[in-house]
Scaffold this motif. Structure first.
Motif, short mmCIF file in Angstrom:
data_model
loop_
_atom_site.label_atom_id
_atom_site.label_comp_id
_atom_site.label_asym_id
_atom_site.label_seq_id
_atom_site.Cartn_x
_atom_site.Cartn_y
_atom_site.Cartn_z
N TYR A 49 -49.45 -65.72 -17.88
CA TYR A 49 -49.30 -67.17 -17.84
C TYR A 49 -50.40 -67.90 -18.59
O TYR A 49 -50.16 -68.96 -19.19
CB TYR A 49 -49.24 -67.65 -16.39
CG TYR A 49 -48.00 -67.19 -15.65
CD1 TYR A 49 -46.74 -67.47 -16.16
CD2 TYR A 49 -48.09 -66.49 -14.45
CE1 TYR A 49 -45.59 -67.05 -15.50
CE2 TYR A 49 -46.94 -66.07 -13.79
CZ TYR A 49 -45.70 -66.36 -14.31
OH TYR A 49 -44.57 -65.95 -13.66
N HIS A 50 -51.61 -67.34 -18.57
CA HIS A 50 -52.70 -68.00 -19.27
C HIS A 50 -52.48 -67.95 -20.78
O HIS A 50 -52.78 -68.91 -21.51
CB HIS A 50 -54.03 -67.37 -18.90
CG HIS A 50 -54.44 -67.65 -17.49
ND1 HIS A 50 -55.75 -67.54 -17.04
CD2 HIS A 50 -53.72 -68.05 -16.41
CE1 HIS A 50 -55.80 -67.86 -15.75
NE2 HIS A 50 -54.58 -68.16 -15.36
N THR A 51 -51.94 -66.84 -21.25
CA THR A 51 -51.62 -66.73 -22.68
C THR A 51 -50.56 -67.74 -23.07
O THR A 51 -50.64 -68.37 -24.13
CB THR A 51 -51.15 -65.30 -23.00
OG1 THR A 51 -52.17 -64.36 -22.67
CG2 THR A 51 -50.80 -65.16 -24.48
N LEU A 52 -49.56 -67.90 -22.22
CA LEU A 52 -48.49 -68.87 -22.50
C LEU A 52 -49.03 -70.30 -22.50
O LEU A 52 -48.62 -71.12 -23.32
CB LEU A 52 -47.38 -68.73 -21.46
CG LEU A 52 -46.57 -67.42 -21.54
CD1 LEU A 52 -45.61 -67.33 -20.35
CD2 LEU A 52 -45.80 -67.33 -22.84
N LEU A 53 -49.94 -70.59 -21.58
CA LEU A 53 -50.54 -71.93 -21.54
C LEU A 53 -51.29 -72.23 -22.84
O LEU A 53 -51.17 -73.33 -23.40
CB LEU A 53 -51.49 -72.04 -20.35
CG LEU A 53 -52.27 -73.35 -20.21
CD1 LEU A 53 -51.31 -74.52 -20.04
CD2 LEU A 53 -53.23 -73.29 -19.04
N LYS A 120 -58.07 -79.35 -19.84
CA LYS A 120 -59.30 -78.86 -19.21
C LYS A 120 -59.09 -77.44 -18.69
O LYS A 120 -59.99 -76.59 -18.80
CB LYS A 120 -59.73 -79.78 -18.07
CG LYS A 120 -60.21 -81.15 -18.52
CD LYS A 120 -60.64 -82.00 -17.33
CE LYS A 120 -61.03 -83.41 -17.75
NZ LYS A 120 -62.22 -83.43 -18.63
N ILE A 121 -57.92 -77.19 -18.12
CA ILE A 121 -57.61 -75.85 -17.63
C ILE A 121 -57.54 -74.88 -18.80
O ILE A 121 -58.08 -73.77 -18.74
CB ILE A 121 -56.28 -75.86 -16.85
CG1 ILE A 121 -56.41 -76.77 -15.62
CG2 ILE A 121 -55.88 -74.45 -16.43
CD1 ILE A 121 -55.09 -77.04 -14.91
N ARG A 122 -56.89 -75.30 -19.86
CA ARG A 122 -56.79 -74.45 -21.05
C ARG A 122 -58.16 -74.12 -21.61
O ARG A 122 -58.45 -72.97 -21.98
CB ARG A 122 -55.94 -75.17 -22.10
CG ARG A 122 -55.84 -74.44 -23.44
CD ARG A 122 -56.87 -74.96 -24.42
NE ARG A 122 -56.79 -74.27 -25.70
CZ ARG A 122 -57.77 -74.26 -26.59
NH1 ARG A 122 -58.93 -74.89 -26.33
NH2 ARG A 122 -57.63 -73.61 -27.74
N ASN A 123 -59.05 -75.10 -21.65
CA ASN A 123 -60.39 -74.88 -22.19
C ASN A 123 -61.17 -73.88 -21.33
O ASN A 123 -61.93 -73.06 -21.86
CB ASN A 123 -61.15 -76.20 -22.29
CG ASN A 123 -60.60 -77.11 -23.37
OD1 ASN A 123 -59.87 -76.65 -24.26
ND2 ASN A 123 -60.92 -78.39 -23.30
N ASN A 128 -64.21 -69.99 -21.00
CA ASN A 128 -65.00 -69.54 -19.85
C ASN A 128 -64.31 -68.44 -19.05
O ASN A 128 -64.59 -68.26 -17.86
CB ASN A 128 -65.32 -70.74 -18.94
CG ASN A 128 -66.58 -70.52 -18.13
OD1 ASN A 128 -67.53 -69.89 -18.59
ND2 ASN A 128 -66.59 -71.04 -16.91
N ASN A 129 -63.39 -67.74 -19.72
CA ASN A 129 -62.74 -66.57 -19.10
C ASN A 129 -62.09 -66.92 -17.76
O ASN A 129 -62.20 -66.20 -16.77
CB ASN A 129 -63.75 -65.43 -18.91
CG ASN A 129 -63.05 -64.11 -18.62
OD1 ASN A 129 -61.89 -63.92 -19.00
ND2 ASN A 129 -63.75 -63.21 -17.95
N SER A 130 -61.38 -68.05 -17.73
CA SER A 130 -60.64 -68.48 -16.53
C SER A 130 -61.55 -68.60 -15.32
O SER A 130 -61.23 -68.13 -14.22
CB SER A 130 -59.49 -67.51 -16.23
OG SER A 130 -58.63 -67.37 -17.32
N ARG A 131 -62.66 -69.28 -15.52
CA ARG A 131 -63.63 -69.40 -14.43
C ARG A 131 -64.12 -70.86 -14.35
O ARG A 131 -64.35 -71.51 -15.36
CB ARG A 131 -64.81 -68.48 -14.69
CG ARG A 131 -65.76 -68.33 -13.48
CD ARG A 131 -66.98 -67.49 -13.89
NE ARG A 131 -66.60 -66.18 -14.36
CZ ARG A 131 -66.45 -65.12 -13.57
NH1 ARG A 131 -66.66 -65.24 -12.27
NH2 ARG A 131 -66.11 -63.95 -14.07
N ILE A 132 -64.28 -71.33 -13.12
CA ILE A 132 -64.83 -72.66 -12.89
C ILE A 132 -66.36 -72.55 -12.94
O ILE A 132 -66.96 -71.71 -12.26
CB ILE A 132 -64.40 -73.20 -11.51
CG1 ILE A 132 -62.87 -73.28 -11.42
CG2 ILE A 132 -65.03 -74.57 -11.25
CD1 ILE A 132 -62.36 -73.57 -10.04
#
Length: 290
Positions: A49-53, A120-123, A128-132
């Protein structure tokens, strides 16, 4: 021109939707079964899903850039979208549509707010390797990204590590829906006819004023022509060339103010058919309010 770009964007987004629907059974059945004893299924969903986003936002950015370039090519401005402030073409295009193309973006303010959140989520995924990101001195819930993510039920957050992952196709599909609504509005607005007529004395756009004034002139010429025809047909025949010339030039101006397409026979058409001819030209030029 704009609709060709719209079709290209929608074709790419539709292909992403089709891929999601194709892969969903495998994710929900095969991988759940294969990795039910481990956390690998979450890792796979994250990659999927992250790749699709990221693909969705690449499509958006490319499409918005092309729309701005196509509008600039029409010649109403020399300012190019690449020259505007902003870290990417999503931000630059917003400034272009607002300040350069002078589009009222209020009707799609909700879509824009969602797109900015998704960006912002995409960035965070890409950079940042899907990290907050949050400091040791503050809790994760103080993060702006955390506040955004927690609103969506299709996102799972690890409060200790700050990692997050999208767990359902509906999240990506909702992004695509918001994007399509936003793009449809922008393209529809850009595709409307556009006339800018102003000078230092009249600094505001006087396109409607121009339409009205030249229409009144044409109506006056029609009236004079018809009155002369009643009085003396031979006089009308003698002045036909001059009257057609006046009407021909007047219809050129009318077509300009209406952003319409002028034809060499338009003046002669009004000469022959009078007010009825003018009404048909009004439809032809697609005048405001017709």
């Amino acid at each position: 021109m704009f609709y060709m770009i719209q079709k290209s964007i929608k074709d790419r987004l539709t292909s992403i939707i089709d891929y999601i629907e194709l892969m969903e059974p495998k994710i929900n059945v095969e991988f759940e079964k294969q990795y039910k004893e481990t956390d690998n299924v979450n890792v796979y969903k994250q990659l999927h899903y992250h790749t699709l986003l990221v693909a969705v936002f690449s499509t958006i950015e490319d499409g918005l850039k092309k729309l701005c370039n196509a509008d600039q090519y029409r010649g109403f401005t020399t300012l190019k979208v690449k020259d505007l402030a902003g870290n990417n073409y999503i931000e630059k295009s917003r400034i272009y549509f607002d300040k350069v193309a002078e589009i009222n973006l209020e009707p799609v303010s909700n879509e824009w707010r969602r797109i900015k959140e998704f960006q912002k989520i995409r960035n965070a995924i890409v950079h940042n390797n899907s990290r907050i990101t949050f400091s040791n001195d503050s809790s994760i819930d103080k993060s702006t990204l955390f506040q955004i993510l927690k609103k969506y039920k299709h996102v799972v957050i690890d409060n200790e590590t700050g990692r997050f992952y999208i767990c359902d196709k509906e999240f990506v599909l909702s992004i695509i829906k918001q994007v399509m609504n936003y793009l449809d509005f922008i393209i529809s607005t850009l595709s409307e006819k556009k006339v800018i007529a102003r000078n230092t004395t009249l600094p505001y756009n006087n396109d409607l004023w121009g339409e009205e004034k030249i229409t009144r002139i044409i109506e006056a010429v029609i009236y004079c022509h018809e009155e002369r025809r009643k009085a003396c047909k031979s006089l009308v025949d003698d002045t036909e060339q001059y009257t057609c010339g006046i009407l021909g030039n007047a219809t050129k101006i009318l077509s300009f103010f209406c952003d319409g397409e002028w034809s060499p026979g338009d003046g002669k058409y009004i000469y022959e058919y009078g007010k009825d001819g003018l009404k048909k030209l009004v439809k032809k030029y697609k005048m405001h309010g017709d």
